[in-house]
Design a protein around this motif. Sequence first.
Motif, PDB file in Angstrom:
ATOM      1  N   GLU A 175      43.661  45.806  35.238  1.00  0.00           N
ATOM      2  CA  GLU A 175      45.106  45.957  35.776  1.00  0.00           C
ATOM      3  C   GLU A 175      45.759  44.400  35.564  1.00  0.00           C
ATOM      4  N   PRO A 176      46.602  44.310  35.104  1.00  0.00           N
ATOM      5  CA  PRO A 176      47.438  42.316  35.626  1.00  0.00           C
ATOM      6  C   PRO A 176      47.329  42.164  36.647  1.00  0.00           C
ATOM      7  N   LEU A 177      47.160  40.863  36.533  1.00  0.00           N
ATOM      8  CA  LEU A 177      46.778  40.234  37.460  1.00  0.00           C
ATOM      9  C   LEU A 177      47.395  38.803  37.582  1.00  0.00           C
ATOM     10  N   ASP A 178      47.588  38.504  39.113  1.00  0.00           N
ATOM     11  CA  ASP A 178      48.495  37.198  38.917  1.00  0.00           C
ATOM     12  C   ASP A 178      47.944  36.098  38.831  1.00  0.00           C
ATOM     13  N   MET A 179      47.877  35.290  38.018  1.00  0.00           N
ATOM     14  CA  MET A 179      46.872  33.925  37.963  1.00  0.00           C
ATOM     15  C   MET A 179      47.070  33.185  39.448  1.00  0.00           C
ATOM     16  N   THR A 180      48.329  33.007  38.927  1.00  0.00           N
ATOM     17  CA  THR A 180      48.524  31.990  40.064  1.00  0.00           C
ATOM     18  C   THR A 180      48.732  32.583  41.973  1.00  0.00           C
ATOM     19  N   GLU A 181      47.789  33.809  42.285  1.00  0.00           N
ATOM     20  CA  GLU A 181      48.099  34.500  43.821  1.00  0.00           C
ATOM     21  C   GLU A 181      46.285  34.001  43.663  1.00  0.00           C
ATOM     22  N   PHE A 182      45.770  35.017  42.694  1.00  0.00           N
ATOM     23  CA  PHE A 182      44.176  35.036  41.797  1.00  0.00           C
ATOM     24  C   PHE A 182      43.406  33.662  42.297  1.00  0.00           C
ATOM     25  N   PHE A 183      43.676  32.574  42.174  1.00  0.00           N
ATOM     26  CA  PHE A 183      43.085  31.431  42.081  1.00  0.00           C
ATOM     27  C   PHE A 183      43.417  30.823  43.274  1.00  0.00           C
ATOM     28  N   ALA A 184      44.411  30.641  44.149  1.00  0.00           N
ATOM     29  CA  ALA A 184      45.417  30.454  44.867  1.00  0.00           C
ATOM     30  C   ALA A 184      44.068  30.990  46.141  1.00  0.00           C
ATOM     31  N   ASN A 185      43.332  32.293  45.554  1.00  0.00           N
ATOM     32  CA  ASN A 185      42.869  32.971  46.815  1.00  0.00           C
ATOM     33  C   ASN A 185      41.300  32.763  46.295  1.00  0.00           C
ATOM     34  N   ILE A 186      40.797  32.260  45.220  1.00  0.00           N
ATOM     35  CA  ILE A 186      39.203  31.533  44.662  1.00  0.00           C
ATOM     36  C   ILE A 186      39.578  29.683  45.967  1.00  0.00           C
ATOM     37  N   GLU A 187      40.716  29.330  45.812  1.00  0.00           N
ATOM     38  CA  GLU A 187      40.730  28.064  45.682  1.00  0.00           C
ATOM     39  C   GLU A 187      40.350  28.129  47.341  1.00  0.00           C
ATOM     40  N   VAL A 188      40.789  29.198  48.724  1.00  0.00           N
ATOM     41  CA  VAL A 188      41.279  29.692  50.106  1.00  0.00           C
ATOM     42  C   VAL A 188      39.648  29.631  50.189  1.00  0.00           C
ATOM     43  N   LYS A 189      38.788  30.476  49.423  1.00  0.00           N
ATOM     44  CA  LYS A 189      37.876  30.919  49.688  1.00  0.00           C
ATOM     45  C   LYS A 189      36.243  29.872  49.965  1.00  0.00           C
TER      46      LYS A 189
END
Length: 465
Positions: free
Chosen positions: A306-320
């Motif tokens: 599915e189309p993923l927004d990379m900015t939001e995706f990696f922001a979540n990774i950074e938070v975790k």
Amino acid sequence: MSKLSLKLGIIFFVTLFCIESFMMFFLHVSLTNSRVEEELDSLQARGNSHRAILEQNFDLETLSHVALMESEARTDVVITDKDGKVLANSQFHPETEDYFTNLKKSIPYMGLILEDNWEREAFIATISPIQKDQTTIGYVFMFQNTESIHALMERLNKHFLIVGIVSGLVTIIIIIILSRKLAYPLIQMKEATLKLSKGDFTVALNTNGQDELSDLSNAIQKLSEELNHLRQERKDFLSSIAHELRTPLTFIKGYTDILYKRDLTEEAQHQYLAIIIEETNRLARLIRDLFDLAKMDENSFIVTKEPLDMTEFFANIEVKLSPAFQEKQIHFTVQCEERLTLMADSSRLEQIIMNLLNNALAYCAAGDTTTVTVKRLNQTLRIQIEDTGRGIPKIDLPFIFDRFYRVEKSRTRALGGSGIGLAIVKELVHAHGGEVTVHSVETKGTTFELLFKGVGTNDNNLINR
């Protein structure tokens, strides 16, 4: 008829036998016809020669002389007048009389063959007209007994029979040699496949040559090597699974026994229960990873893109993961180009990135740096995970994506891991149609690079997860 060499020999023999039989038959017919034509031409020429003499002197003395000349030869001459009355002959044969009395057709000056059926008739015959002042005054009949031709044909047939037998024997010998030579590598291949079916992969075949048999030998040789490699991998796989399962189970069993058999303080109980929970989680993760690998091997692993927004995706990774890096005093930064989207499975892509970052977390020390860089490169998305940690020895780099391969051979609990995380990363990246590469220098750090197709631009700045 069960041996391949025998079958090949029979096929070659039948083929060559048919070819040789046709050629021998054609040659025999050609030689026979040629020889008979030579006899008829010779007989006609002899008659024309007598005709030339008689045209100069057509008298009794010349007639007698010509008849006398043929009396000692294997041919016979009969000279008649224009009405077929016999004037002279070297030897009279009653069966030839019909040729004189029934002569009604016009005879050309160069002569005519009256009989050429040497197989059924007793004689072959020619006729030459005797002319004077362009008027036919008589005929010269030449006869040759066909017994001589039959004798010639018998000798010819005998020679052909001898040649046929000799060529047949030579052909059989050559076929035996060739069929065995052709069948020998096939027999070797059959024996090799039987060894493979019994689990013996120590196969040695001759792979020299440029023909199809050499290609087949080479393929079987490669198959045996691959099967041997797979068997060794299976042994290593089972050994690694046994080790990885035994370690947490040993801790769980040991500390459970302690809790059951001893009267411990509440603090000690909590400490041992924490270890049991940690090892149970470790065991659960291992089983989950093994289950994922099994599904990948069976091609039953489903990736839902599915189309993923990379900015939001990696922001979540950074938070975790930021708290874990901060706890170890490792500098952790994420740099993602804005408005990028990627067609990918969100959970599986997160599993890829988390595995690689957990590796960086395990092999970096306080003061090191881990950087994630996400940017567009032509029509692909490039994700780089770079750290300044311990690095990977050059000798280990080609094998780090193999299952259960670990750079840290001691398998200490301090570094953790089961050795299948990078194997899962590779399979998941390939399932997305991407590529993963690694560059590392020992003591200086490691860089993992992921390349994915299907990158796009989120012009509307939509959240696609």
